[in-house]
Write a protein that holds these residues in place. Structure first.
Motif, PDB file in Angstrom:
ATOM      1  N   THR A  63       1.310  -1.119   0.000  1.00 58.61           N
ATOM      2  CA  THR A  63       0.366  -0.026   0.323  1.00 58.61           C
ATOM      3  C   THR A  63       0.782   0.704  -0.159  1.00 58.61           C
ATOM      4  OG1 THR A  63      -1.587  -1.242   1.127  1.00 58.61           O
ATOM      5  CG2 THR A  63      -1.753   1.333   1.124  1.00 58.61           C
ATOM      6  N   ILE A  64       0.274   2.098  -0.707  1.00 64.62           N
ATOM      7  CA  ILE A  64       1.314   3.297  -1.092  1.00 64.62           C
ATOM      8  C   ILE A  64       0.727   4.969  -0.948  1.00 64.62           C
ATOM      9  CG2 ILE A  64       2.788   4.581  -2.256  1.00 64.62           C
ATOM     10  CD1 ILE A  64       3.633   1.711  -4.295  1.00 64.62           C
ATOM     11  N   HIS A  65       0.597   5.426   0.301  1.00 68.18           N
ATOM     12  CA  HIS A  65       0.440   7.082   1.085  1.00 68.18           C
ATOM     13  C   HIS A  65       1.187   7.730   0.241  1.00 68.18           C
ATOM     14  CE1 HIS A  65      -2.217   9.729   2.118  1.00 68.18           C
ATOM     15  NE2 HIS A  65      -1.697  10.052   2.947  1.00 68.18           N
ATOM     16  N   ASP A  66       0.443   8.916  -0.399  1.00 64.34           N
ATOM     17  CA  ASP A  66       1.200   9.943  -0.822  1.00 64.34           C
ATOM     18  C   ASP A  66       0.993  10.760  -0.132  1.00 64.34           C
ATOM     19  OD1 ASP A  66       2.543  12.147  -2.617  1.00 64.34           O
ATOM     20  OD2 ASP A  66       1.949  11.283  -4.175  1.00 64.34           O
ATOM     21  N   PRO A  67       1.644  11.190   0.566  1.00 60.40           N
ATOM     22  CA  PRO A  67       1.428  12.219   1.920  1.00 60.40           C
ATOM     23  C   PRO A  67       0.571  14.041   0.983  1.00 60.40           C
ATOM     24  CG  PRO A  67       2.946  12.007   2.284  1.00 60.40           C
ATOM     25  CD  PRO A  67       2.981  11.041   1.344  1.00 60.40           C
ATOM     26  N   TYR A  68       1.742  13.894  -0.530  1.00 64.32           N
ATOM     27  CA  TYR A  68       2.157  15.482  -1.475  1.00 64.32           C
ATOM     28  C   TYR A  68       0.617  15.358  -1.699  1.00 64.32           C
ATOM     29  CZ  TYR A  68       2.943  18.371  -4.454  1.00 64.32           C
ATOM     30  OH  TYR A  68       3.545  19.878  -5.232  1.00 64.32           O
ATOM     31  N   THR A  69      -0.359  14.095  -1.924  1.00 63.61           N
ATOM     32  CA  THR A  69      -1.436  14.670  -3.250  1.00 63.61           C
ATOM     33  C   THR A  69      -2.293  14.060  -2.084  1.00 63.61           C
ATOM     34  OG1 THR A  69      -0.940  12.056  -4.347  1.00 63.61           O
ATOM     35  CG2 THR A  69      -0.500  14.511  -5.718  1.00 63.61           C
ATOM     36  N   GLY A  70      -2.480  13.361  -1.131  1.00 65.14           N
ATOM     37  CA  GLY A  70      -3.238  12.413  -0.536  1.00 65.14           C
ATOM     38  C   GLY A  70      -4.144  11.197  -1.288  1.00 65.14           C
ATOM     39  N   GLN A  71      -3.264  10.311  -1.767  1.00 66.49           N
ATOM     40  CA  GLN A  71      -4.058   9.610  -2.516  1.00 66.49           C
ATOM     41  C   GLN A  71      -3.142   8.258  -2.109  1.00 66.49           C
ATOM     42  OE1 GLN A  71      -2.898  10.486  -7.024  1.00 66.49           O
ATOM     43  NE2 GLN A  71      -5.226  11.266  -7.516  1.00 66.49           N
ATOM     44  N   SER A  72      -3.846   6.985  -1.998  1.00 63.42           N
ATOM     45  CA  SER A  72      -3.034   5.589  -1.833  1.00 63.42           C
ATOM     46  C   SER A  72      -3.981   4.607  -2.814  1.00 63.42           C
ATOM     47  CB  SER A  72      -3.976   5.602  -0.949  1.00 63.42           C
ATOM     48  OG  SER A  72      -3.642   6.386   0.598  1.00 63.42           O
TER      49      SER A  72
END
Length: 95
Positions: A63-72
């Motif tokens: 599972t990858i979460h991107d704090p920059y865009t808020g997408q997972s």
């Protein structure tokens, strides 16, 4: 006939410093809190967070979460993870 003299009375010296002191303390506390929030915002980590888990059937899932865009997103292979990371960086730097 004499009238009582009324004059504007100044607040006692003991009242003024406590009001000024409490106002100053409130301003100081507000500025400190603002500074802490600003530092936290500008220093937060914007790198993706990758976590790995194993499903009940034994399959490895990332599972990858991107704090920059808020997408997972969820990936089922290392190749998918790598492709997602490469697309993220190529998208951000080609804007």
């Amino acid at each position: 006939m004499t009238y009582p003299s009324y004059s504007a009375q100044k607040p006692s010296a003991s009242v003024r410093p406590s009001i000024a002191s409490s106002s100053w303390q409130l301003l100081k506390r507000s500025l400190v809190n603002f500074g802490k929030r600003a530092i936290a915002y500008f220093t937060q980590d914007r790198e993706p967070i990758v976590s790995q888990r194993i499903c009940a059937n034994g399959q490895v899932v990332w599972t990858i979460h991107d704090p920059y865009t808020g997408q997972s997103t969820t990936c089922y292979s290392v190749a998918e993870v790598r492709a997602w990371l490469e697309s993220r960086y190529s998208y951000r730097y080609n804007l």
